[in-house]
Scaffold this active site. Structure first.
Site, PDB file in Angstrom:
ATOM      1  N   SER A 147       0.749  -1.242  -0.114  1.00 20.00           N
ATOM      2  CA  SER A 147       0.017  -0.109  -0.050  1.00 20.00           C
ATOM      3  C   SER A 147       0.628   1.242  -0.184  1.00 20.00           C
ATOM      4  CB  SER A 147      -1.104  -0.056   1.280  1.00 20.00           C
ATOM      5  OG  SER A 147      -2.062   0.903   0.928  1.00 20.00           O
ATOM      6  N   ASP A 223     -10.445  -5.445  -2.710  1.00 24.36           N
ATOM      7  CA  ASP A 223      -9.593  -4.736  -2.057  1.00 24.36           C
ATOM      8  C   ASP A 223     -10.489  -3.280  -2.083  1.00 24.36           C
ATOM      9  OD1 ASP A 223      -8.206  -2.378  -1.191  1.00 24.36           O
ATOM     10  OD2 ASP A 223      -6.204  -3.528  -1.804  1.00 24.36           O
ATOM     11  N   HIS A 256      -7.481  -5.915   1.229  1.00 27.29           N
ATOM     12  CA  HIS A 256      -6.090  -5.187   1.376  1.00 27.29           C
ATOM     13  C   HIS A 256      -5.362  -5.752   2.638  1.00 27.29           C
ATOM     14  CE1 HIS A 256      -4.234  -1.506   0.372  1.00 27.29           C
ATOM     15  NE2 HIS A 256      -3.922  -1.082   1.556  1.00 27.29           N
TER      16      HIS A 256
END
Length: 277
Positions: A147, A223, A256
């Site tokens: 991320s 996600d 995620h």
């Protein structure tokens, strides 16, 4: 450098360490896994950069990287994601800025510029400390992350292509200068001139002529940040135009979280190890 903890794992040693960092002006904690092969001499080094809200501990506790790192004989270093502590400017309650959200850049705007210098920390100060205290072959380094950390890994590799022999990412923020959860942080850290943000935006760096041989990216299709924050198709388009090889795996049904990351961690360690040989 202070040793916080050490534990034997897969024949290697998982340690946590703390030191007073000059770049960030505060104590910084980081994790290092040293594989058993290091008993015979220096081994390759793989940097892992974590995402928003994380510390060094998230990947250490949930990333499940040690078995693969021990099998392939690579050191894994996990820095923190921001400066922390009393006197460090922060926005309490804002998980997208301040503590846990350093975005791997050097802030230029007061009051953040005094401490939020994570770019210098992870590219200069911490590598020097690791080189001095651990059996790392600094001529064989790779970098990866998740991320915000995926964003950091991509931008650092594109800026220092001669230093790193591999780069991969889990669900990276492909274009942080336009993403809703990173654009406000960029403005606070770097000012309102968007041209100054391009040095910390992977797609912009590629558009501006920076090059890296190849990237591996894994992205979950479930996600919740995919459409508005991550947008891997922007990285895919930039790499295609620049002739950079990109392996983009869209993982059906994955989100995620570290359940996603740990599912494909072995692939990323093996990817890096093959290129660090």
């Amino acid at each position: 450098m202070e040793t916080v903890s050490k534990a034997l794992s897969h024949g290697g040693v998982q340690g946590v360490y703390k030191h007073d960092a000059t770049t960030t002006g505060c104590p910084m904690t980081f994790a290092v896994f040293v594989p058993p092969q290091a008993k015979d001499g220096p081994v390759p080094l793989l940097w892992y950069l974590s995402g928003l809200t994380c510390t060094h501990a998230n990947v250490m506790d949930k990333g499940e990287y040690r078995q693969a790192a021990a099998r392939h004989g690579v050191i894994v270093v996990a820095p923190d994601t921001s400066p922390r502590g009393e006197g460090i400017p922060d926005e309490a309650g804002n998980w997208q800025f301040g503590s846990g959200a350093g975005f791997y850049l050097d802030a230029t705007q007061a009051p953040y510029s005094a401490n939020y210098r994570m770019w210098s920390y992870v590219t200069e100060e911490l590598p020097a400390l690791v080189a001095k205290n651990f059996p790392a072959d600094m001529s064989r380094q790779g970098i990866f992350g998740h991320s915000m950390g995926g964003h950091g890994a991509l931008t650092i590799a594109l800026t220092y292509p001669d230093r790193f022999k591999s780069c991969s990412a889990f669900a990276p923020i492909a274009q942080p200068s336009t993403a809703g959860w990173s654009k406000p942080a960029f403005e606070k850290y770097l000012g309102t001139d968007a041209a100054a943000w391009r040095a910390h935006d992977a797609t912009a760096l590629i558009e501006d002529g920076h090059h890296f041989p190849e990237f591996l990216v894994d992205q979950g299709t479930a996600d919740s940040f995919l459409q508005d924050g991550l947008r891997p198709w922007l990285l895919e388009e930039a790499c295609k135009k620049a002739g950079i090889a990109l392996t983009l795996n869209m993982r059906e049904g994955y989100d995620h979280s570290y359940f996603f990351i740990s599912s494909f961690m072995d692939d990323h360690i093996a990817w890096a190890a093959a290129r660090l040989k």
